[in-house]
Write a protein that holds these residues in place. Structure first.
Motif, PDB file in Angstrom:
ATOM      1  N   ALA A 106     -11.570 -46.581  74.699  1.00 55.42           N
ATOM      2  CA  ALA A 106     -10.149 -46.273  74.543  1.00 55.42           C
ATOM      3  C   ALA A 106      -9.906 -45.368  73.337  1.00 55.42           C
ATOM      4  O   ALA A 106      -8.940 -44.603  73.313  1.00 55.42           O
ATOM      5  CB  ALA A 106      -9.341 -47.562  74.406  1.00 55.42           C
ATOM      6  N   GLU A 107     -10.791 -45.437  72.356  1.00 58.35           N
ATOM      7  CA  GLU A 107     -10.705 -44.572  71.170  1.00 58.35           C
ATOM      8  C   GLU A 107     -11.379 -43.227  71.395  1.00 58.35           C
ATOM      9  O   GLU A 107     -11.437 -42.401  70.492  1.00 58.35           O
ATOM     10  CB  GLU A 107     -11.331 -45.276  69.969  1.00 58.35           C
ATOM     11  CG  GLU A 107     -10.579 -46.507  69.518  1.00 58.35           C
ATOM     12  CD  GLU A 107     -11.256 -47.221  68.367  1.00 58.35           C
ATOM     13  OE1 GLU A 107     -12.257 -46.697  67.822  1.00 58.35           O
ATOM     14  OE2 GLU A 107     -10.784 -48.306  68.009  1.00 58.35           O
ATOM     15  N   GLY A 108     -11.936 -43.013  72.578  1.00 54.49           N
ATOM     16  CA  GLY A 108     -12.583 -41.744  72.888  1.00 54.49           C
ATOM     17  C   GLY A 108     -14.055 -41.683  72.513  1.00 54.49           C
ATOM     18  O   GLY A 108     -14.672 -40.621  72.572  1.00 54.49           O
ATOM     19  N   VAL A 109     -14.634 -42.819  72.135  1.00 55.43           N
ATOM     20  CA  VAL A 109     -16.046 -42.891  71.749  1.00 55.43           C
ATOM     21  C   VAL A 109     -16.904 -43.069  73.001  1.00 55.43           C
ATOM     22  O   VAL A 109     -16.465 -43.670  73.976  1.00 55.43           O
ATOM     23  CB  VAL A 109     -16.265 -44.087  70.781  1.00 55.43           C
ATOM     24  CG1 VAL A 109     -17.725 -44.262  70.435  1.00 55.43           C
ATOM     25  CG2 VAL A 109     -15.420 -43.912  69.534  1.00 55.43           C
ATOM     26  N   ARG A 110     -18.106 -42.523  72.983  1.00 43.45           N
ATOM     27  CA  ARG A 110     -19.068 -42.744  74.070  1.00 43.45           C
ATOM     28  C   ARG A 110     -20.106 -43.757  73.598  1.00 43.45           C
ATOM     29  O   ARG A 110     -21.141 -43.391  73.065  1.00 43.45           O
ATOM     30  CB  ARG A 110     -19.761 -41.429  74.447  1.00 43.45           C
ATOM     31  CG  ARG A 110     -18.859 -40.465  75.183  1.00 43.45           C
ATOM     32  CD  ARG A 110     -19.610 -39.248  75.648  1.00 43.45           C
ATOM     33  NE  ARG A 110     -20.753 -39.646  76.471  1.00 43.45           N
ATOM     34  CZ  ARG A 110     -21.847 -38.916  76.625  1.00 43.45           C
ATOM     35  NH1 ARG A 110     -21.970 -37.772  76.014  1.00 43.45           N
ATOM     36  NH2 ARG A 110     -22.827 -39.328  77.392  1.00 43.45           N
TER      37      ARG A 110
END
Length: 58
Positions: free
Chosen positions: A27-31
């Motif tokens: 959700a924070e854009g981290v992979r």
């Protein structure tokens, strides 16, 4: 089947903790990626694969 002493990660891995942490990071854009505990402390391994941070589920 191996018990928790042979696989210490099993206690949190089977719970929703890993999933919840994974989804929070996504959700924070981290992979996010999952690595074995013994490799999570190996700076050479992490650097070679482009890891910048290790996050452990609480």
């Amino acid at each position: 089947m191996a018990d928790a002493a042979e696989r210490p990660w099993i206690s949190w891995c089977t719970s929703s903790t890993l999933f919840e942490e994974w989804m929070r990071l996504r959700a924070e854009g981290v992979r996010p990626a999952v690595v074995p505990a013994e490799q999570a402390v190996d700076a050479g391994y992490l650097t070679a694969r482009g890891f910048k941070e290790v996050v452990r589920p609480e």
